[in-house]
Design a protein around this motif. Structure first.
Motif, PDB file in Angstrom:
ATOM      1  N   LYS A 284       3.888   1.856   1.769  1.00  0.00           N
ATOM      2  CA  LYS A 284       3.924   3.318   1.811  1.00  0.00           C
ATOM      3  C   LYS A 284       2.505   3.827   1.644  1.00  0.00           C
ATOM      4  CE  LYS A 284       6.439   7.288  -0.042  1.00  0.00           C
ATOM      5  NZ  LYS A 284       7.468   7.722  -1.019  1.00  0.00           N
ATOM      6  N   ASP A 285       2.001   4.471   2.699  1.00  0.00           N
ATOM      7  CA  ASP A 285       0.618   4.955   2.709  1.00  0.00           C
ATOM      8  C   ASP A 285       0.620   6.386   3.253  1.00  0.00           C
ATOM      9  OD1 ASP A 285      -2.062   5.489   2.981  1.00  0.00           O
ATOM     10  OD2 ASP A 285      -2.564   3.576   3.927  1.00  0.00           O
ATOM     11  N   LYS A 286       0.425   7.366   2.385  1.00  0.00           N
ATOM     12  CA  LYS A 286       0.452   8.765   2.816  1.00  0.00           C
ATOM     13  C   LYS A 286      -0.679   9.093   3.770  1.00  0.00           C
ATOM     14  CE  LYS A 286       2.802  10.566  -1.299  1.00  0.00           C
ATOM     15  NZ  LYS A 286       2.730  11.522  -2.435  1.00  0.00           N
ATOM     16  N   GLN A 287      -1.863   8.502   3.554  1.00  0.00           N
ATOM     17  CA  GLN A 287      -2.999   8.814   4.415  1.00  0.00           C
ATOM     18  C   GLN A 287      -2.777   8.311   5.839  1.00  0.00           C
ATOM     19  OE1 GLN A 287      -6.903   7.986   2.895  1.00  0.00           O
ATOM     20  NE2 GLN A 287      -6.330   8.368   0.764  1.00  0.00           N
ATOM     21  N   VAL A 292       7.262   2.054   5.587  1.00  0.00           N
ATOM     22  CA  VAL A 292       8.109   1.045   6.212  1.00  0.00           C
ATOM     23  C   VAL A 292       8.685   0.138   5.142  1.00  0.00           C
ATOM     24  CG1 VAL A 292       6.875   1.053   8.416  1.00  0.00           C
ATOM     25  CG2 VAL A 292       6.122  -0.475   6.594  1.00  0.00           C
ATOM     26  N   LYS A 293       9.828  -0.431   5.431  1.00  0.00           N
ATOM     27  CA  LYS A 293      10.502  -1.338   4.517  1.00  0.00           C
ATOM     28  C   LYS A 293      10.088  -2.780   4.805  1.00  0.00           C
ATOM     29  CE  LYS A 293      14.554   1.670   4.137  1.00  0.00           C
ATOM     30  NZ  LYS A 293      16.027   1.773   4.308  1.00  0.00           N
ATOM     31  N   ALA A 313      -2.394   1.835   0.372  1.00  0.00           N
ATOM     32  CA  ALA A 313      -0.986   1.852   0.008  1.00  0.00           C
ATOM     33  C   ALA A 313      -0.812   1.995  -1.492  1.00  0.00           C
ATOM     34  CB  ALA A 313      -0.298   0.572   0.483  1.00  0.00           C
ATOM     35  N   SER A 314       0.275   2.655  -1.895  1.00  0.00           N
ATOM     36  CA  SER A 314       0.578   2.801  -3.321  1.00  0.00           C
ATOM     37  C   SER A 314       1.152   1.504  -3.888  1.00  0.00           C
ATOM     38  CB  SER A 314       1.576   3.951  -3.521  1.00  0.00           C
ATOM     39  OG  SER A 314       2.764   3.712  -2.785  1.00  0.00           O
TER      40      SER A 314
END
Length: 439
Positions: A284-287, A292-293, A313-314
């Motif tokens: 999970k990357d907001k930028q 995706v799983k 990614a977080s």
């Protein structure tokens, strides 16, 4: 003797019984049959002129009686007399033809014409020729619109080498993106930025096709600029300086150049109907607009771009730069597999969309043709598939106090890798020299 002779006595002195025929008096008129005595009424002979000439008759073949072949019989059970003459060869009778209706289409005499094998063969051959023309004409038309880039540096270069080596550059130039597109794709930056987001070398030859990732933060000697990160060569001097930097540091001669931009990357992925990605962990990357799983799944253009670029990614392995180059090889290989699949050729819509996406998606080095592009796609698919080899340049990881990281080349292992590529001996590659992380 009475009764013998043509004019014998009848025995009663009154003359012959045939006087009616021959007569004693040539002028006498013979009696009619009714006037002759009973018993003296012989059948009148057939006149000579009614008798058939024996020389004009042909031998007669007996015909089977009724019940033997179903043929009729003549009087007395004998077959009827055949005609005097027979034709030399009896022609088969033609069925009566129906009159042509006014305005009705003419029909062929053999099953309407369409069942003729020759006609079907001609139709199939014509369609096959048209299909071949389409397959050849479309790429040449699209290729004529692809931008050509000068990449060959001036001055001394490595000599020609066996096999073919391609330099693939993923440019993060945003000049062709609007502000809304940059936001939607999560590219950030300004329109004027031009750097290499990914650098790869593809070698094809007698051995397994090999794809080598070069981390963009790898420290190399840049001609005229000293030691710096390799991606800065592209930012400063474009494709020519990047080519010179790689050739001087590796000794590998670069034969062709392929540059892919952000927008083009998305268009190509969408043109082939998406690609399969297989994250080892959820990312999970907001930028990068990425969420995706874990596990294999289909990705469209924007998702595939974020998956290949993510480094903030977080959670997950996205912030690992070596994992990043691995994902880049994964996505580029998936694109190559889709492009090189038979379905791309058999599906005219996909074939058209892919070729029309190429002019806005890529730029190639001068001298690269359609055939070279086809070999490039096949090589990418082979290098990332079963039987191919893909790895990261042998390096050592070194942290820098400023918060950024530099990647240092492992000279000993890297030199062995360079020699194998130069000599086209990719069969000799081992995991120690060529592995996913380069460590």
């Amino acid at each position: 003797m009475a009764g013998n002779g043509t004019r014998g006595d009848g025995g009663d002195g009154s003359g012959s019984e045939y006087d009616w025929l021959y007569g004693s008096d040539p002028q006498a008129t013979p009696p009619s049959p009714d006037q002759r005595p009973a018993g003296q009424r012989p059948t009148r002979p057939r006149p000579p002129e009614d008798r058939p000439d024996p020389t004009m008759l042909l031998p007669q073949q007996p015909r089977p009686q009724a019940g033997q072949g179903g043929q009729p019989t003549g009087p007395g059970g004998q077959p009827p007399q055949q005609p005097r003459t027979q034709p030399a060869q009896q022609q088969p009778q033609q069925p009566p033809q129906q009159p042509q209706q006014p305005g009705a289409p003419r029909r062929s005499r053999s099953l309407g014409g369409w069942a003729r094998p020759r006609r079907w063969i001609r139709i199939v051959l014509a369609l096959f020729v048209l299909w071949l023309v389409y397959l050849v004409a479309v790429p040449f038309f699209a290729w004529s619109k692809v931008d050509k880039v000068a990449f060959s540096p001036d001055g001394e270069r490595p000599a020609d080498q066996p096999g073919t080596t391609y330099l693939i550059v993923g440019s993060d130039s945003r000049g062709d993106l609007t502000e809304e597109e940059r936001k939607a794709l999560g590219t950030g930056g300004t329109a004027g930025a031009a750097r290499t987001d990914s650098i790869l070398l593809l070698h094809t030859g007698s051995g397994p096709d090999t794809l080598i990732s070069i981390p963009r933060d790898t420290l190399m000697e840049i001609p005229g600029r000293g030691t710096a990160k390799v991606n800065s060569a592209f930012a400063v001097g474009g494709a020519e300086l990047l080519t010179r930097t790689l050739e001087q540091n590796t000794g590998i001669r670069i034969d062709h150049y392929v540059e892919i931009g952000f927008a083009g990357f998305v268009d190509i992925v969408d043109a082939v109907g998406g690609v399969e990605i297989c994250p080892k962990q959820a990312i999970k990357d907001k930028q990068a607009n990425l969420d995706v799983k874990k596990g294999c799944q289909e990705a469209d253009g924007p998702t595939a771009l974020g998956y290949a670029r993510s480094r903030h990614a977080s959670f997950g392995d996205s912030n690992d730069d070596f994992a990043r180059v691995r994902r880049q090889r994964e996505v580029i290989g998936a694109i190559g597999s889709k492009v090189a699949s038979p379905w791309t050729v058999l599906n005219p819509v996909r074939y058209w969309r892919l070729n029309l996406a190429a002019p806005g998606a890529i730029a190639v080095g001068e001298g690269m043709g359609v055939v070279d592009a086809g070999r490039f796609a096949l090589g990418m698919a082979a290098a990332t598939g079963d039987g191919g080899t893909n790895c990261t340049l042998p390096v050592n990881y070194q942290a820098v106090s400023s918060g950024y990281s530099d990647v240092v080349v492992d000279t000993e292992r890297a030199e062995r890798l360079y020699d194998i590529v130069i000599e086209d001996r990719t069969d000799d590659l081992t995991k120690k020299i060529c592995n996913a992380k380069g460590l």
